[in-house]
Design an enzyme around this catalytic site. Structure first.
Site, PDB file in Angstrom:
ATOM      1  N   ASP A   1      12.165 -74.236 -42.070  1.00 59.34           N
ATOM      2  CA  ASP A   1      11.333 -73.045 -41.923  1.00 59.34           C
ATOM      3  C   ASP A   1       9.849 -73.384 -41.891  1.00 59.34           C
ATOM      4  OD1 ASP A   1      13.542 -71.298 -41.930  1.00 59.34           O
ATOM      5  OD2 ASP A   1      13.588 -71.262 -44.112  1.00 59.34           O
TER       6      ASP A   1
ATOM      7  N   ARG B   1       9.900 -70.112 -58.089  1.00 59.23           N
ATOM      8  CA  ARG B   1       9.016 -69.459 -57.129  1.00 59.23           C
ATOM      9  C   ARG B   1       7.717 -68.929 -57.738  1.00 59.23           C
ATOM     10  NH1 ARG B   1      11.436 -72.478 -54.142  1.00 59.23           N
ATOM     11  NH2 ARG B   1      12.850 -71.756 -52.510  1.00 59.23           N
TER      12      ARG B   1
ATOM     13  N   ASP C   1      13.458 -64.615 -52.157  1.00 59.80           N
ATOM     14  CA  ASP C   1      12.254 -65.409 -52.371  1.00 59.80           C
ATOM     15  C   ASP C   1      11.003 -64.742 -51.835  1.00 59.80           C
ATOM     16  OD1 ASP C   1      13.449 -67.405 -53.802  1.00 59.80           O
ATOM     17  OD2 ASP C   1      13.699 -68.772 -52.125  1.00 59.80           O
TER      18      ASP C   1
ATOM     19  N   SER D   1      21.287 -74.467 -45.886  1.00 58.68           N
ATOM     20  CA  SER D   1      20.023 -74.056 -46.470  1.00 58.68           C
ATOM     21  C   SER D   1      20.048 -74.499 -47.926  1.00 58.68           C
ATOM     22  CB  SER D   1      19.860 -72.535 -46.372  1.00 58.68           C
ATOM     23  OG  SER D   1      18.671 -72.120 -47.016  1.00 58.68           O
TER      24      SER D   1
END
Length: 409
Positions: free
Chosen positions: A19, A99, A128, A180
């Protein structure tokens, strides 16, 4: 929507994965050839950070910051969550509490560099995006946020690979290994590919699938004994050697991994409303949670323990939903810290083929009184139970008499 004409410099949360790798050229194509400053928060990704600066610059970034957040992540996020006993649907929150830690560092760099916006590579389907953006709003409430997944026409990871190949963006994955993944010193997650079909068994025994350990089938045949010491709920010693909490987690990852500990296959309820299937490896964290929970059974009184178990669900939901910096999470942590004042002692565990077996507990603050609860002779007056039961059951008796008298069932 962000006014593109005002975007000259952005700070990108950069992992070097699929990404964020293609986001750099995409930003330059779609945001006035803006300067892209990449920021990677090191929360224990290990060799994933090797060569990251060269890759970021070759892809179009002007510079890369690698922030060493490992100790902060452990001490300020992992340990408070572990002390709370917070678990979201069996998930030990490895991505969830990383995060806000990364986002905090991201904002610090954005303010330092006087960036016009912060960019992240989270999809519009996931959790996220919320975790990153709520943290940004907490520290920089007026900072614009760019989320390419909510703007571009790319619809899948396969199309992302197409874009990367067309723009000569180097990738470490291919279409066959395109899981992922999210890795840090606490866990590793796997999503996508064959895991999207919930009828498929995870490929635990396939070489290269698991990274932090092995499946219980491949684990060694001899058990491993470990001893963990806690002070006020914080791990301070492993097998008689004083260590930082971070180093204890890293060593537990090794010990747990080789014994097949900490595998989780779960269909979880995402914040956005859909269910998602993921496989998690959390060897050290699973051991740490189990040891801490065991110690609390002898150090906390019944009402405190039960109330703490109730708030653990709320705490986990707050962390999972990106509300780390919310007043409620902070207040709950204050409650948890108070409960941990006597959670000091030693836990012995036996690790064997995916199992964690208790092998002994001790604490200077233990509420377990073997002389009181023994089946042998003690000073406990068993006749006291009669009056206690009569009073404790008085409301039950009164209700029963009323129903008998009035003819109610």
């Amino acid at each position: 929507m962000v006014d593109k004409s005002k975007i000259k410099k952005v700070v990108l949360a950069y992992s070097g994965g699929l990404d964020t790798s293609i986001i750099i050229p995409w930003l330059k194509e779609n945001y006035n050839n803006c300067e892209v400053i990449a920021v990677s928060g090191d929360v224990g990704q290990g060799d994933e950070l090797i060569g990251l600066e060269e890759k970021a610059k070759k892809t179009g970034a002007s510079k890369l910051y690698i922030l060493d957040l490992k100790d902060e992540y452990v001490n300020d996020y992992i340990i408070p969550t572990m002390k709370a006993g917070a678990i979201y649907e069996d998930y030990l929150l490895g991505t969830s509490h990383a995060r806000p830690c990364i986002a905090k560092g991201l904002v610090e760099i954005a303010l330092k560099e006087k960036a016009d916006a912060i960019v992240h590579g989270c999809t519009g389907k996931g959790n996220d995006q919320v975790r990153f953006e709520l943290a940004v709003k907490h520290f920089a409430p007026e900072m614009p946020i760019i989320a390419p997944w909510r703007e571009w026409n790319i619809k899948s990871r396969e199309e992302e690979i197409d874009y990367a190949e067309a723009h000569s963006v180097p990738l470490k994955i291919n279409r066959e290994t395109n899981y992922s993944k999210d890795k840090n010193l606490w866990h590793l997650s796997h999503e996508g590919l064959d895991l999207e079909d919930v009828s498929n068994e995870p490929l635990y025994e396939k070489d290269g699938f698991l990274e932090l350990g092995v499946s219980p089938i491949k684990a060694k045949d001899e058990p491993t004994y470990i001893t963990l010491k806690f002070e006020k709920g914080i791990p301070v010693e492993l097998n008689g050697v004083k260590k930082s909490a971070k180093d204890i987690i890293l060593e537990l990852n090794k010990l747990g991994g080789e014994n097949g500990i900490g595998l989780l296959d779960i269909v979880e309820n995402r914040l956005v409303g859909m269910k998602c299937r993921g496989v998690y490896e959390t060897p050290g964290g699973t051991i740490l949670y189990r040891a801490h929970e065991a110690l609390e059974t002898i150090c906390l009184d019944k009402m405190t323990l039960h109330e703490k178990q109730k708030i653990a669900i709320t705490f986990a939901e707050l962390v999972y939903n990106g509300l780390w910096f919310s007043p409620l999470r902070i207040a709950l942590s204050a409650f948890v810290d108070k409960t941990q004042e006597t959670v000091t002692g030693t836990v012995k565990l036996k690790l064997y083929k995916g199992n964690i077996i208790k092998a002994g507990l001790s604490s200077p603050y233990s509420l377990y009184d073997d002389e009181l609860c023994t089946f042998g002779e003690s000073d406990y007056n068993q006749k006291d139970a009669e009056g206690f039961i009569n009073l404790f059951g008085l409301s039950t008796k009164v209700d029963a008499l009323m129903r008998k008298k009035s003819g109610l069932k």
